[in-house]
Write a protein that holds these residues in place. Structure first.
Motif, PDB file in Angstrom:
ATOM      1  N   UNK A 199       0.849  -1.192   0.000  1.00 49.78           N
ATOM      2  CA  UNK A 199       0.000   0.000   0.000  1.00 49.78           C
ATOM      3  C   UNK A 199       0.887   1.245   0.000  1.00 49.78           C
ATOM      4  N   UNK A 200       0.322   2.374  -0.466  1.00 51.20           N
ATOM      5  CA  UNK A 200       1.083   3.620  -0.446  1.00 51.20           C
ATOM      6  C   UNK A 200       0.133   4.808  -0.487  1.00 51.20           C
ATOM      7  N   UNK A 201       0.667   5.974  -0.210  1.00 55.47           N
ATOM      8  CA  UNK A 201      -0.060   7.222  -0.329  1.00 55.47           C
ATOM      9  C   UNK A 201       0.956   8.290  -0.709  1.00 55.47           C
ATOM     10  N   UNK A 202       0.490   9.408  -1.198  1.00 57.61           N
ATOM     11  CA  UNK A 202       1.359  10.526  -1.562  1.00 57.61           C
ATOM     12  C   UNK A 202       0.755  11.796  -0.986  1.00 57.61           C
ATOM     13  N   UNK A 203       1.601  12.687  -0.480  1.00 57.58           N
ATOM     14  CA  UNK A 203       1.137  13.900   0.187  1.00 57.58           C
ATOM     15  C   UNK A 203       1.820  15.129  -0.392  1.00 57.58           C
ATOM     16  N   UNK A 204       1.142  16.265  -0.257  1.00 60.73           N
ATOM     17  CA  UNK A 204       1.714  17.556  -0.628  1.00 60.73           C
ATOM     18  C   UNK A 204       1.168  18.609   0.332  1.00 60.73           C
ATOM     19  N   UNK A 205       1.990  19.575   0.665  1.00 61.53           N
ATOM     20  CA  UNK A 205       1.577  20.685   1.521  1.00 61.53           C
ATOM     21  C   UNK A 205       1.819  21.966   0.742  1.00 61.53           C
ATOM     22  N   UNK A 206       0.781  22.794   0.619  1.00 65.45           N
ATOM     23  CA  UNK A 206       0.874  24.043  -0.136  1.00 65.45           C
ATOM     24  C   UNK A 206       0.395  25.206   0.722  1.00 65.45           C
ATOM     25  N   UNK A 207       1.059  26.347   0.598  1.00 66.34           N
ATOM     26  CA  UNK A 207       0.608  27.564   1.258  1.00 66.34           C
ATOM     27  C   UNK A 207       1.099  27.711   2.681  1.00 66.34           C
ATOM     28  N   UNK A 208       0.694  28.813   3.297  1.00 62.84           N
ATOM     29  CA  UNK A 208       1.076  29.114   4.673  1.00 62.84           C
ATOM     30  C   UNK A 208      -0.129  29.666   5.422  1.00 62.84           C
ATOM     31  N   UNK A 209      -0.052  29.602   6.732  1.00 64.45           N
ATOM     32  CA  UNK A 209      -1.091  30.183   7.581  1.00 64.45           C
ATOM     33  C   UNK A 209      -2.477  29.651   7.269  1.00 64.45           C
ATOM     34  N   UNK A 210      -3.440  30.557   7.205  1.00 67.19           N
ATOM     35  CA  UNK A 210      -4.836  30.194   6.931  1.00 67.19           C
ATOM     36  C   UNK A 210      -5.022  29.592   5.538  1.00 67.19           C
ATOM     37  N   UNK A 211      -4.104  29.872   4.626  1.00 67.96           N
ATOM     38  CA  UNK A 211      -4.206  29.390   3.249  1.00 67.96           C
ATOM     39  C   UNK A 211      -3.541  28.031   3.034  1.00 67.96           C
ATOM     40  N   UNK A 212      -2.940  27.460   4.073  1.00 68.54           N
ATOM     41  CA  UNK A 212      -2.231  26.190   3.931  1.00 68.54           C
ATOM     42  C   UNK A 212      -3.201  25.072   3.571  1.00 68.54           C
ATOM     43  N   UNK A 213      -2.802  24.252   2.595  1.00 70.04           N
ATOM     44  CA  UNK A 213      -3.570  23.091   2.174  1.00 70.04           C
ATOM     45  C   UNK A 213      -2.736  21.834   2.364  1.00 70.04           C
ATOM     46  N   UNK A 214      -3.346  20.803   2.898  1.00 64.22           N
ATOM     47  CA  UNK A 214      -2.726  19.493   3.031  1.00 64.22           C
ATOM     48  C   UNK A 214      -3.439  18.575   2.049  1.00 64.22           C
ATOM     49  N   UNK A 215      -2.719  18.082   1.077  1.00 66.98           N
ATOM     50  CA  UNK A 215      -3.310  17.248   0.037  1.00 66.98           C
ATOM     51  C   UNK A 215      -2.796  15.818   0.157  1.00 66.98           C
ATOM     52  N   UNK A 216      -3.657  14.877  -0.196  1.00 67.02           N
ATOM     53  CA  UNK A 216      -3.270  13.472  -0.167  1.00 67.02           C
ATOM     54  C   UNK A 216      -3.908  12.764  -1.347  1.00 67.02           C
ATOM     55  N   UNK A 217      -3.180  11.809  -1.926  1.00 66.95           N
ATOM     56  CA  UNK A 217      -3.736  11.024  -3.018  1.00 66.95           C
ATOM     57  C   UNK A 217      -4.990  10.293  -2.534  1.00 66.95           C
ATOM     58  N   UNK A 218      -4.901   9.675  -1.349  1.00 66.92           N
ATOM     59  CA  UNK A 218      -6.054   9.062  -0.702  1.00 66.92           C
ATOM     60  C   UNK A 218      -6.293   9.844   0.582  1.00 66.92           C
TER      61      UNK A 218
END
Length: 68
Positions: free
Chosen positions: A29-48
């Motif tokens: 099994x696997x997953x992939x993550x990305x973090x974009x932005x700072x402060x209130x605009x920060x987004x945490x993204x995940x493939x699943x």
């Protein structure tokens, strides 16, 4: 590992290629993550995605079977 970084004045972008030989012989099994932005605009993204408002990168039950 091959990697590149593009540094801008307000943003940066990075990428990396991990050779297959660095991974387990038969990942289940696997997953992939990305973090974009700072402060209130920060987004945490995940493939699943994981449920909830806070990121949790350790939820193995949310990883996808290999191969997709």
């Amino acid at each position: 590992i091959e990697y590149s970084v593009d540094l801008g004045e307000a943003h940066w972008h990075g990428s990396a290629r991990v050779p297959w030989r660095f991974l387990p012989a038969r990942p289940a099994r696997f997953n992939a993550y990305a973090i974009h932005g700072t402060g209130e605009q920060r987004l945490y993204l995940a493939m699943t995605p994981v449920p909830g408002r806070a990121p949790d990168f350790h939820r193995l039950n949310r990883f996808s079977p290999w191969p997709l």
